[in-house]
Design an enzyme around this catalytic site. Structure first.
Site, PDB file in Angstrom:
ATOM      1  N   LYS A  29       5.747  -4.903 -10.334  1.00 13.68           N
ATOM      2  CA  LYS A  29       5.555  -3.638  -9.728  1.00 13.68           C
ATOM      3  C   LYS A  29       4.340  -3.036  -9.482  1.00 13.68           C
ATOM      4  O   LYS A  29       3.491  -3.515 -10.455  1.00 13.68           O
ATOM      5  CB  LYS A  29       6.713  -2.847 -10.309  1.00 13.68           C
ATOM      6  CG  LYS A  29       6.524  -2.162 -11.647  1.00 13.68           C
ATOM      7  CD  LYS A  29       7.652  -1.491 -12.261  1.00 13.68           C
ATOM      8  CE  LYS A  29       7.290  -0.995 -13.572  1.00 13.68           C
ATOM      9  NZ  LYS A  29       8.514  -0.378 -14.407  1.00 13.68           N
ATOM     10  N   ARG A  76      17.310   8.514 -15.920  1.00 10.04           N
ATOM     11  CA  ARG A  76      16.571   8.458 -14.905  1.00 10.04           C
ATOM     12  C   ARG A  76      17.514   8.027 -13.796  1.00 10.04           C
ATOM     13  O   ARG A  76      17.970   8.810 -12.930  1.00 10.04           O
ATOM     14  CB  ARG A  76      15.557   7.312 -15.070  1.00 10.04           C
ATOM     15  CG  ARG A  76      14.287   7.077 -14.060  1.00 10.04           C
ATOM     16  CD  ARG A  76      13.134   6.447 -14.546  1.00 10.04           C
ATOM     17  NE  ARG A  76      13.399   5.027 -14.986  1.00 10.04           N
ATOM     18  CZ  ARG A  76      12.339   4.102 -15.277  1.00 10.04           C
ATOM     19  NH1 ARG A  76      11.226   4.533 -15.188  1.00 10.04           N
ATOM     20  NH2 ARG A  76      12.667   3.086 -15.330  1.00 10.04           N
ATOM     21  N   HIS A  96      17.774   0.239 -19.687  1.00  5.69           N
ATOM     22  CA  HIS A  96      16.242   0.332 -19.887  1.00  5.69           C
ATOM     23  C   HIS A  96      15.807   1.498 -20.796  1.00  5.69           C
ATOM     24  O   HIS A  96      16.679   2.361 -20.953  1.00  5.69           O
ATOM     25  CB  HIS A  96      15.454   1.117 -18.461  1.00  5.69           C
ATOM     26  CG  HIS A  96      14.030   1.056 -18.605  1.00  5.69           C
ATOM     27  ND1 HIS A  96      13.379  -0.221 -18.911  1.00  5.69           N
ATOM     28  CD2 HIS A  96      12.745   1.817 -18.281  1.00  5.69           C
ATOM     29  CE1 HIS A  96      12.135   0.111 -18.913  1.00  5.69           C
ATOM     30  NE2 HIS A  96      11.764   1.362 -18.521  1.00  5.69           N
ATOM     31  N   ARG A 119      12.785  -8.553 -19.158  1.00  8.36           N
ATOM     32  CA  ARG A 119      12.031  -7.863 -18.039  1.00  8.36           C
ATOM     33  C   ARG A 119      10.409  -7.624 -18.671  1.00  8.36           C
ATOM     34  O   ARG A 119      10.196  -6.635 -19.338  1.00  8.36           O
ATOM     35  CB  ARG A 119      12.406  -6.769 -17.511  1.00  8.36           C
ATOM     36  CG  ARG A 119      13.840  -7.011 -16.999  1.00  8.36           C
ATOM     37  CD  ARG A 119      14.568  -5.613 -16.351  1.00  8.36           C
ATOM     38  NE  ARG A 119      14.250  -4.513 -17.013  1.00  8.36           N
ATOM     39  CZ  ARG A 119      15.296  -4.029 -18.029  1.00  8.36           C
ATOM     40  NH1 ARG A 119      16.294  -4.820 -17.871  1.00  8.36           N
ATOM     41  NH2 ARG A 119      15.119  -2.810 -18.583  1.00  8.36           N
ATOM     42  N   TYR A 161     -22.753  17.273  -9.605  1.00  7.87           N
ATOM     43  CA  TYR A 161     -22.294  18.265  -9.453  1.00  7.87           C
ATOM     44  C   TYR A 161     -22.004  19.231 -10.565  1.00  7.87           C
ATOM     45  O   TYR A 161     -21.704  18.924 -11.720  1.00  7.87           O
ATOM     46  CB  TYR A 161     -20.886  18.341  -8.859  1.00  7.87           C
ATOM     47  CG  TYR A 161     -20.742  17.482  -7.608  1.00  7.87           C
ATOM     48  CD1 TYR A 161     -21.580  18.128  -6.505  1.00  7.87           C
ATOM     49  CD2 TYR A 161     -20.106  15.995  -7.249  1.00  7.87           C
ATOM     50  CE1 TYR A 161     -21.242  17.270  -5.201  1.00  7.87           C
ATOM     51  CE2 TYR A 161     -20.032  15.419  -6.210  1.00  7.87           C
ATOM     52  CZ  TYR A 161     -20.836  15.944  -5.329  1.00  7.87           C
ATOM     53  OH  TYR A 161     -20.728  15.292  -3.963  1.00  7.87           O
ATOM     54  N   CYS A 194     -18.440  11.550  -9.683  1.00  7.22           N
ATOM     55  CA  CYS A 194     -18.184  12.012  -8.370  1.00  7.22           C
ATOM     56  C   CYS A 194     -17.233  11.105  -7.797  1.00  7.22           C
ATOM     57  O   CYS A 194     -16.616  10.359  -8.388  1.00  7.22           O
ATOM     58  CB  CYS A 194     -19.464  11.603  -7.585  1.00  7.22           C
ATOM     59  SG  CYS A 194     -21.024  12.529  -8.397  1.00  7.22           S
ATOM     60  N   MET A 195     -17.076  11.262  -6.517  1.00  9.05           N
ATOM     61  CA  MET A 195     -15.910  10.335  -5.850  1.00  9.05           C
ATOM     62  C   MET A 195     -16.231   8.945  -5.688  1.00  9.05           C
ATOM     63  O   MET A 195     -15.288   8.240  -5.862  1.00  9.05           O
ATOM     64  CB  MET A 195     -15.726  10.936  -4.356  1.00  9.05           C
ATOM     65  CG  MET A 195     -14.384  10.123  -3.642  1.00  9.05           C
ATOM     66  SD  MET A 195     -14.308  10.805  -1.979  1.00  9.05           S
ATOM     67  CE  MET A 195     -14.045  12.622  -2.135  1.00  9.05           C
ATOM     68  N   ASP A 196     -17.421   8.838  -5.591  1.00 10.11           N
ATOM     69  CA  ASP A 196     -17.933   7.392  -5.351  1.00 10.11           C
ATOM     70  C   ASP A 196     -18.766   6.761  -6.335  1.00 10.11           C
ATOM     71  O   ASP A 196     -19.295   5.556  -6.297  1.00 10.11           O
ATOM     72  CB  ASP A 196     -18.231   7.249  -4.096  1.00 10.11           C
ATOM     73  CG  ASP A 196     -17.584   8.126  -2.979  1.00 10.11           C
ATOM     74  OD1 ASP A 196     -16.475   7.751  -2.800  1.00 10.11           O
ATOM     75  OD2 ASP A 196     -17.918   8.856  -2.475  1.00 10.11           O
TER      76      ASP A 196
HETATM   77  C1  LIG Z   1       8.471  -0.910 -15.592  1.00 13.48           C
HETATM   78  C2  LIG Z   1       9.806  -1.579 -16.000  1.00 13.48           C
HETATM   79  C3  LIG Z   1       9.980  -2.420 -16.848  1.00 13.48           C
HETATM   80  C4  LIG Z   1       8.829  -3.229 -17.643  1.00 13.48           C
HETATM   81  O1  LIG Z   1       8.548  -2.225 -18.225  1.00 13.48           O
HETATM   82  P1  LIG Z   1       7.254  -2.708 -19.585  1.00 13.48           P
HETATM   83  O2  LIG Z   1       6.969  -1.732 -20.317  1.00 13.48           O
HETATM   84  O3  LIG Z   1       5.876  -2.786 -18.717  1.00 13.48           O
HETATM   85  O4  LIG Z   1       7.687  -4.037 -20.135  1.00 13.48           O
HETATM   86  C5  LIG Z   1      11.152  -3.067 -17.435  1.00 13.48           C
HETATM   87  N1  LIG Z   1      12.399  -2.368 -16.887  1.00 13.48           N
HETATM   88  C6  LIG Z   1      12.235  -1.418 -16.088  1.00 13.48           C
HETATM   89  C7  LIG Z   1      13.589  -0.831 -15.535  1.00 13.48           C
HETATM   90  C8  LIG Z   1      11.172  -0.787 -15.619  1.00 13.48           C
HETATM   91  O5  LIG Z   1      11.014   0.331 -14.795  1.00 13.48           O
END
Ligand SMILES: *Cc1c(COP(=O)(O)O)cnc(C)c1O
Length: 375
Positions: A40, A138, A168, A221, A270, A316-318
């Site tokens: 992601k 969540r 999670h 995951r 700045y 700065c920005m850049d």
């Molecule tokens: C982002 C996420 C993960 C991965 O988490 P890490 O800490 O990067 O391993 C696994 N499961 C869910 C639901 C997540 O949102």
């Protein structure tokens, strides 16, 4: 933002490191356990497509993304294997997900009923993972009655294939495992309410995996640890020890684009928050907060040539400026983030400087920075 390919500033990603991290974790899994690569947010800033290919090559058997669009991107680039969207997708896009063979997270009966109407019209079957809120607060089912009703709704329903059920963890990176244990118990309780049988039951994130929380479910995951970063997430805190070697994949490099001598009383950037007290050498780096290099980085030391030099004046920005110990040529290499976890400018040190976690630092590196791949 258009990537600045004619500017000496880039994110370097070592795909071998990613493959090594994936392989090292897979070695620790039982034969019937799988690793799904969490890619992601553009693979935590590392670049979703190259990372997904590397993970696949190293043995990952599925992918997790946050949005349907991230999943669609993987399919557009031809990535095979299951793809699970971890967030809630509006039901109107259920047909698109089904068409692209992308699995969606379901967290309520209401969602199921709405999606069912739409899928009845299109005549499709959508793969779903039942998301359980076991204590993260969540998304997901948290009430027994609603979950039981969802179970009844899904029995012999041709529009849904229950591919998975997952939860999670909110504190798998804590030395105190009592809340983790509570979440596991809560999840197992919900699992026992099910009569439909998901193909995959999954709980572990990187923290549960690399801190050896003994979560033996079907899928890990694997997110931040795949990028070689320790999943401990306390800013300025001490990391828990990972049970698997982690090799960071990302470094951030640039060059000095300007070098000058300034005299006593001369200000930098700045607000002139830095004023020279004698003749001093100042170098300019063509990176700023628009690249994700935040204003709070003022004071942090980046590596210029072989020296660690403080950022002086406001970012700065850049562009930002560094105080040099001596005159050095334009074009001198600047390393903002080192891939060496022992280097003083490693990504955790950068995160500590701005009082956040390295996840956020990596994700905020903007599209303006080209990603360059090694291996
Ligand atoms: C982002 C996420 C993960 C991965 O988490 P890490 O800490 O990067 O391993 C696994 N499961 C869910 C639901 C997540 O949102």
């Amino acid at each position: 933002m258009v990537p600045a390919i004619h500017r000496p500033a880039q994110i370097n990603v070592d795909l071998d490191a990613i493959k090594t991290n994936v392989k090292n974790e897979i070695k620790r899994l039982d034969n019937n356990q799988q690793l799904w690569a969490v890619v992601k947010a553009n693979a935590y800033g590392h670049g979703a497509i190259p990372v997904a290919h590397a993970a696949l090559e190293a043995g990952a058997t599925g992918f997790c993304v946050a949005t349907l669009d991230e999943g669609l991107q993987l399919r557009e680039y031809g990535l095979p294997k299951p793809i699970l969207v971890l967030g809630i997708v509006p039901t109107q896009w259920a047909p698109l997900a089904a068409q692209k063979n992308i699995s969606l997270t379901v967290g309520s009966l209401e969602w199921l009923k709405k999606a069912d109407k739409i899928l009845t019209e299109t005549g499709q079957t959508l793969k779903i993972h039942l998301g359980i809120d076991s204590g993260m607060g969540r998304i997901g089912f948290s009430e027994d009655d609603e979950f039981k009703a969802a179970n009844v709704f899904l029995q012999d329903n041709p529009h849904f294939e229950v591919e998975g059920m997952f939860t999670h963890f909110s504190k798998a990176d804590s030395a105190d495992t009592s809340y983790l244990d509570y979440q596991v118990d809560r999840f197992n309780h919900m699992k026992d309410l099910l009569t439909v049988k998901p193909k995959y039951i999954h709980m572990a994130n990187s923290a549960a995996a690399v801190f050896d929380r003994k979560i033996k479910t079907d899928i890990v995951r694997y997110g931040v640890a795949m990028y070689g970063l320790n999943p401990s997430s306390v800013p300025n805190g001490k990391d828990l020890e990972s049970h698997v070697d982690l090799k960071p994949a990302l470094s951030f490099t640039s060059e000095l684009t300007f070098v000058k001598k300034i005299h006593s009383g001369y200000g930098v950037s700045y607000g002139a928050t830095f004023v020279a007290d004698k003749d001093q050498w100042i170098g300019t780096v063509p990176v700023g907060y628009a690249d994700g290099w935040q204003r709070k980085m003022q004071g942090f030391k980046v590596k210029v040539g072989e020296d660690y030099c403080p950022i002086v004046g406001r970012v700065c920005m850049d562009q930002f400026m560094v105080l040099l110990p001596k005159e050095v040529p334009v074009g001198t290499k600047v390393e903002l983030i080192s891939a060496d976890p022992k280097a003083p400018n490693n990504i955790k040190a950068v995160a500590d400087q701005v009082d956040t976690i390295h996840y956020e630092i990596a994700c905020l590196l903007s599209d303006r920075l080209p990603r360059v791949y090694q291996n």
